[in-house]
Scaffold this motif. Structure first.
Motif, PDB file in Angstrom:
ATOM      1  N   MET A 161     -13.982  -7.444  -1.121  1.00 36.88           N
ATOM      2  CA  MET A 161     -13.102  -6.915  -0.076  1.00 36.88           C
ATOM      3  C   MET A 161     -13.880  -6.265   1.046  1.00 36.88           C
ATOM      4  N   HIS A 170     -12.845  -4.101   5.131  1.00 37.80           N
ATOM      5  CA  HIS A 170     -11.762  -3.472   5.894  1.00 37.80           C
ATOM      6  C   HIS A 170     -12.117  -3.538   7.380  1.00 37.80           C
ATOM      7  N   LEU A 206      -7.940   1.926  -3.969  1.00 39.22           N
ATOM      8  CA  LEU A 206      -8.632   1.420  -2.773  1.00 39.22           C
ATOM      9  C   LEU A 206      -9.986   2.081  -2.541  1.00 39.22           C
ATOM     10  N   ARG A 262      -3.407  -6.544   2.418  1.00 40.97           N
ATOM     11  CA  ARG A 262      -3.055  -5.158   2.085  1.00 40.97           C
ATOM     12  C   ARG A 262      -2.092  -4.641   3.152  1.00 40.97           C
ATOM     13  N   ALA A 263      -0.810  -4.721   2.817  1.00 36.67           N
ATOM     14  CA  ALA A 263       0.229  -4.380   3.789  1.00 36.67           C
ATOM     15  C   ALA A 263       0.601  -2.918   3.661  1.00 36.67           C
ATOM     16  N   GLY A 264       0.122  -2.113   4.596  1.00 37.41           N
ATOM     17  CA  GLY A 264       0.458  -0.698   4.616  1.00 37.41           C
ATOM     18  C   GLY A 264       1.544  -0.443   5.636  1.00 37.41           C
ATOM     19  N   ILE A 265       1.138  -0.053   6.811  1.00 33.86           N
ATOM     20  CA  ILE A 265       2.071   0.437   7.827  1.00 33.86           C
ATOM     21  C   ILE A 265       3.209  -0.549   8.120  1.00 33.86           C
ATOM     22  N   LYS A 323      -0.366   4.504  -0.642  1.00 31.82           N
ATOM     23  CA  LYS A 323      -1.157   5.739  -0.621  1.00 31.82           C
ATOM     24  C   LYS A 323      -0.413   6.816   0.170  1.00 31.82           C
ATOM     25  N   TYR A 362       3.071   6.636   2.408  1.00 34.89           N
ATOM     26  CA  TYR A 362       3.088   6.968   3.835  1.00 34.89           C
ATOM     27  C   TYR A 362       4.200   7.982   4.127  1.00 34.89           C
ATOM     28  N   VAL A 394       0.851  -1.184   0.000  1.00 32.64           N
ATOM     29  CA  VAL A 394       0.000   0.000   0.000  1.00 32.64           C
ATOM     30  C   VAL A 394       0.893   1.243   0.000  1.00 32.64           C
ATOM     31  N   LYS A 408     -16.628  -3.693  -2.454  1.00 25.66           N
ATOM     32  CA  LYS A 408     -16.311  -3.485  -1.044  1.00 25.66           C
ATOM     33  C   LYS A 408     -17.540  -3.603  -0.158  1.00 25.66           C
ATOM     34  N   ARG A 434     -17.592   3.126   6.986  1.00 27.36           N
ATOM     35  CA  ARG A 434     -16.887   4.190   6.287  1.00 27.36           C
ATOM     36  C   ARG A 434     -17.283   4.088   4.812  1.00 27.36           C
ATOM     37  N   ASN A 468      -5.622  -5.825   6.605  1.00 26.74           N
ATOM     38  CA  ASN A 468      -4.626  -4.760   6.611  1.00 26.74           C
ATOM     39  C   ASN A 468      -3.395  -5.283   7.370  1.00 26.74           C
ATOM     40  N   SER A 469      -2.474  -4.399   7.716  1.00 29.32           N
ATOM     41  CA  SER A 469      -1.262  -4.858   8.410  1.00 29.32           C
ATOM     42  C   SER A 469      -1.586  -5.530   9.739  1.00 29.32           C
ATOM     43  N   TYR A 510       1.774   6.230  11.904  1.00 33.74           N
ATOM     44  CA  TYR A 510       1.257   6.581  10.574  1.00 33.74           C
ATOM     45  C   TYR A 510       1.317   8.094  10.345  1.00 33.74           C
TER      46      TYR A 510
HETATM   47  C1  LIG Z   1      -4.669   2.229   4.132  1.00 33.16           C
HETATM   48  C2  LIG Z   1      -5.420   0.998   3.867  1.00 33.16           C
HETATM   49  C3  LIG Z   1      -4.850  -0.242   4.145  1.00 33.16           C
HETATM   50  C4  LIG Z   1      -3.507  -0.392   4.824  1.00 33.16           C
HETATM   51  O1  LIG Z   1      -3.685  -0.245   6.201  1.00 33.16           O
HETATM   52  P1  LIG Z   1      -2.445  -0.439   7.195  1.00 33.16           P
HETATM   53  O2  LIG Z   1      -3.059  -0.341   8.538  1.00 33.16           O
HETATM   54  O3  LIG Z   1      -1.519   0.691   6.926  1.00 33.16           O
HETATM   55  O4  LIG Z   1      -1.869  -1.746   6.879  1.00 33.16           O
HETATM   56  C5  LIG Z   1      -5.555  -1.367   3.823  1.00 33.16           C
HETATM   57  N1  LIG Z   1      -6.767  -1.285   3.242  1.00 33.16           N
HETATM   58  C6  LIG Z   1      -7.365  -0.110   2.967  1.00 33.16           C
HETATM   59  C7  LIG Z   1      -8.704  -0.098   2.335  1.00 33.16           C
HETATM   60  C8  LIG Z   1      -6.713   1.068   3.266  1.00 33.16           C
HETATM   61  O5  LIG Z   1      -7.290   2.230   2.987  1.00 33.16           O
END
Ligand SMILES: *Cc1c(COP(=O)(O)O)cnc(C)c1O
Length: 371
Positions: free
Chosen positions: A157, A159, A79, A214-217, A35, A39, A33, A123, A130, A195-196, A353
């Motif tokens: 998907m 969240h 996303l 979905r690996a963000g942080i 976005k 980060y 991720v 989604k 949200r 997510n993470s 974050y």
């Molecule tokens: C930002 C985001 C993520 C990543 O989340 P992290 O907590 O950073 O891993 C995953 N899915 C969606 C829909 C997001 O907006």
């Protein structure tokens, strides 16, 4: 000479963290991720490290164009999907996969002229409230999408709101997993839930397949469930280090104060260093006296208020430190010691974050290829 402050982006650490996501979800494909300009790290800066991902997920069409411009031919997922009908033209042109979370986005697709049907991620709002279709409305949305010639594969998907902690008297995701499972059990398509936090904390999601995480942080070395766990526990390494230098030293007598508002008063003789980092660099102004820092790799603390361009650190117990000493505000010092961004964030009443994303333009960024 430029002000002595810089942000370092550690490519080997980013690659390591992405590999950790893969190890946590060995049967899934991994979205990196990126976005919010990765980060705050800079999409162009992190790209090399995230090439090993199966896909790149983001929000802005502008960022999607930048990723394609870097030569990425793999999947890109928007996303939040499109924000207006004409965004679909860019999706067609750049082969972007996109979330579909509301009726308007289906209306736009139904009117969109394209030769190649789009891959979409439908989604569900499984409880976060949200974006997304409620479990009750989900099937009708799927049926509508499935009937459109503009749509190719439909993936599913949702969240999680509480993957980072125990809540509701149980783990924070069970009720959402159950809602998702019930509403999608007999629908085809790949699934993406985690997510993470969920990737790290939950190996299994009941009977729900996890085709994509979905690996963000975590990719940036941030810990989603700090302070319950820290970066060492999850084996994550800092993607970003913020380092500056001591540009002035002051001797304090008991009763002397430091900085705006005189919020800190010395109760003994002290030596403090003034550091070339302030809130205009993205360092949180809310970080009060006692926020941890590393001075020449050794732990110390801030004293007094953070000002726009400077902050003060305590050198009293660090006789070797002084003018020119390196101060690591978060991340890794040049001597290898690490100060977790989450620890700094906690002292400032926020999360890692926000600190990463808040790094400002005036801070020069160096991409580091080695350790
Ligand atoms: C930002 C985001 C993520 C990543 O989340 P992290 O907590 O950073 O891993 C995953 N899915 C969606 C829909 C997001 O907006």
């Amino acid at each position: 000479m430029p002000r002595p402050i810089e942000a370092l982006i550690h490519l080997p650490h980013l690659a390591h963290n992405l590999a950790r996501a893969r190890a946590c979800a060995p049967d899934a494909q991994v979205w990196a991720v990126v976005k919010a300009n990765a980060y705050g790290h800079g999409i162009e800066n992190v790209f090399e490290a995230f090439r090993a991902a199966d896909g790149i997920a983001l929000l802005d069409l502008d960022e999607a164009q930048r990723v394609r411009a870097l030569g990425w031919r793999g999947p890109i997922l928007l996303l939040e999907g499109c924000f207006e009908a004409r965004d679909l033209e860019l999706c067609s042109r750049l082969k972007l996969w996109h979330a579909v979370h509301c009726e308007q986005q289906i209306d736009w697709l139904a009117m969109h002229k394209t030769h190649e049907p789009h891959r979409v991620f439908l989604k569900m709002n499984s409880g976060m409230n949200r974006l997304g279709f409620t479990p009750q409305a989900f099937r009708a949305a799927w049926t509508r999408l499935n009937a459109l010639p503009q749509v190719d594969e439909i993936s599913l998907m949702t969240h999680f709101s509480d993957a980072d902690a125990q809540r509701f008297g149980q783990d924070g995701i069970a009720h959402q997993v159950a809602a998702f499972q019930t509403a999608t059990a007999d629908l085809p398509g790949e699934r993406s839930l985690s997510n993470s936090a969920a990737t790290l904390r939950y190996n299994q999601l009941g009977h729900v397949r996890a085709d994509w995480v979905r690996a963000g942080i975590m990719s940036y070395g941030g810990v989603p469930d700090y302070p319950e766990h820290d970066a060492t526990h999850w084996d994550l390494k800092p993607g970003m280090s913020l380092r500056a230098k001591v540009i002035g030293v002051q001797q304090l007598q008991p009763g002397d104060t430091v900085g705006y508002g005189s919020s800190f008063t010395a109760d003994k003789a002290m030596r403090i260093g003034t550091v070339a980092c302030g809130y205009a660099d993205g360092y949180p102004r809310h970080a009060g006296t006692g926020t941890p820092v590393l001075v020449d790799g050794l732990r110390s603390r801030t004293v007094g208020r953070v000002s726009m361009d400077m902050l003060a650190v305590d050198l009293s117990d660090l006789p070797q430190a002084g003018f020119g000493s390196e101060v690591t505000l978060w991340g890794q010092s040049s001597r290898g010691a690490v100060l977790g961004i989450d620890e700094v964030a906690k002292a400032a009443g926020t999360i890692g974050y926000e600190l990463m994303c808040a790094l400002t333009k005036r801070v020069p960024v160096t991409v580091v290829h080695g350790d």
